[in-house]
Motif scaffolding. Structure first.
Motif, short mmCIF file in Angstrom:
data_model
loop_
_atom_site.label_atom_id
_atom_site.label_comp_id
_atom_site.label_asym_id
_atom_site.label_seq_id
_atom_site.Cartn_x
_atom_site.Cartn_y
_atom_site.Cartn_z
N SER A 50 0.84 -1.21 0.00
CA SER A 50 0.00 0.00 0.00
C SER A 50 0.87 1.25 0.00
O SER A 50 0.58 2.22 -0.70
CB SER A 50 -0.92 0.02 1.22
OG SER A 50 -1.79 -1.07 1.20
N ILE A 54 1.07 4.23 -2.83
CA ILE A 54 0.99 5.65 -2.49
C ILE A 54 2.26 6.37 -2.94
O ILE A 54 2.21 7.46 -3.51
CB ILE A 54 0.74 5.83 -0.98
CG1 ILE A 54 -0.66 5.32 -0.62
CG2 ILE A 54 0.90 7.29 -0.57
CD1 ILE A 54 -0.91 5.15 0.86
N THR A 57 2.29 6.88 -6.71
CA THR A 57 1.37 7.93 -7.16
C THR A 57 1.80 9.30 -6.66
O THR A 57 1.46 10.31 -7.27
CB THR A 57 -0.07 7.67 -6.70
OG1 THR A 57 -0.10 7.58 -5.28
CG2 THR A 57 -0.62 6.40 -7.31
N ALA A 138 -7.42 12.23 -10.36
CA ALA A 138 -7.24 11.76 -8.99
C ALA A 138 -8.08 10.51 -8.74
O ALA A 138 -7.62 9.54 -8.11
CB ALA A 138 -7.62 12.86 -7.99
N VAL A 139 -9.31 10.50 -9.24
CA VAL A 139 -10.17 9.32 -9.11
C VAL A 139 -9.55 8.15 -9.87
O VAL A 139 -9.56 7.01 -9.38
CB VAL A 139 -11.60 9.62 -9.63
CG1 VAL A 139 -12.44 8.35 -9.70
CG2 VAL A 139 -12.27 10.67 -8.77
N TYR A 141 -6.36 7.54 -10.36
CA TYR A 141 -5.26 7.01 -9.56
C TYR A 141 -5.77 6.20 -8.37
O TYR A 141 -5.24 5.13 -8.07
CB TYR A 141 -4.35 8.13 -9.07
CG TYR A 141 -3.35 8.59 -10.10
CD1 TYR A 141 -2.21 7.83 -10.38
CD2 TYR A 141 -3.54 9.76 -10.81
CE1 TYR A 141 -1.30 8.24 -11.33
CE2 TYR A 141 -2.63 10.19 -11.77
CZ TYR A 141 -1.51 9.42 -12.03
OH TYR A 141 -0.60 9.82 -12.97
N ILE A 142 -6.79 6.71 -7.70
CA ILE A 142 -7.33 6.02 -6.52
C ILE A 142 -7.93 4.67 -6.91
O ILE A 142 -7.61 3.64 -6.29
CB ILE A 142 -8.37 6.90 -5.80
CG1 ILE A 142 -7.66 8.10 -5.16
CG2 ILE A 142 -9.13 6.11 -4.75
CD1 ILE A 142 -8.60 9.18 -4.64
N ILE A 146 -6.54 0.99 -5.82
CA ILE A 146 -7.37 0.03 -5.09
C ILE A 146 -7.46 -1.29 -5.87
O ILE A 146 -7.36 -2.38 -5.30
CB ILE A 146 -8.78 0.61 -4.82
CG1 ILE A 146 -8.67 1.74 -3.78
CG2 ILE A 146 -9.75 -0.46 -4.35
CD1 ILE A 146 -9.94 2.55 -3.61
#
Length: 196
Positions: A50, A54, A57, A138-139, A141-142, A146
């Motif tokens: 994780s 992060i 990104t 941004a969405v 990348y998120i 996930i």
């Protein structure tokens, strides 16, 4: 959206599921200690992963490009830690007394992937080639991050279970020693390959 998602899942599965230090350590842990005792190690690996997601990104690539010594330091620290885990696996007792020996835990898994340059490189490649197409980047990348973590969870759990399938072989001392040393050598080989 289905085609980019499928491409992302396949690429992530191949990049993270290939035999590197973390998958081999998971398989060895499952084989020596069993799936149940290896689960904290798996959770640590996923937590470290994780951070790699992060970090990728957040521009760790730019940091490594600007300061190559930091990347080299991460690689060397990771190599030393993986070598330590390989020695721990290779030197584990070969009889049933491993019930009393501590299996690699959450902290070991977390540090392993936190210092694993392969994880950062894999996510930099994934985010540059397979970022899911959303209007808001941004969405994208998120959701991509996930998705990668979910794929990693499945792939890493499979490696741990694969090792667990080998656990009965470990009741035979000679076979157990050979397999432990083979896993340790494969881990060291993966490190050397990554450094070269």
């Amino acid at each position: 959206m289905l085609e980019p998602l499928l491409s992302l899942v396949i690429a992530t599965g191949l990049l993270l599921g290939s035999p590197g230090p973390a998958p081999l350590a998971l398989a060895a842990t499952g084989a020596i200690y069993g799936v149940k005792r290896g689960t904290p190690f798996l959770l640590g690996i996923l937590s470290g992963l994780s951070f790699a997601i992060i970090g990728a990104t957040a521009g760790l690539a730019a940091l490594f490009a600007s300061f190559p010594n930091i990347k080299t330091t991460f690689q060397l620290l990771g190599a030393v830690y993986i070598a330590y885990l390989a020695c721990k696996i290779a030197s584990a007792p070969v009889v049933a007394s491993n019930a009393f020996q501590s299996a690699p835990g959450f902290k070991d898994g977390f540090i392993l992937n936190l210092l694993n340059p392969k994880a950062y490189a894999a996510f930099l490649a994934i985010f540059s080639q397979f970022l899911l197409p959303f209007e808001d980047s941004a969405v994208g990348y998120i959701i991509t991050g996930i998705t990668c973590l979910l794929v990693a969870t499945v792939v890493d759990a499979l490696w741990l279970c694969l090792g667990g399938i080998l656990k009965p072989v470990f009741s035979h001392p000679i076979q157990a020693r050979v397999i432990r040393i083979a896993f340790a050598l494969l881990m060291l080989g993966a490190v050397i390959y990554a450094l070269v």
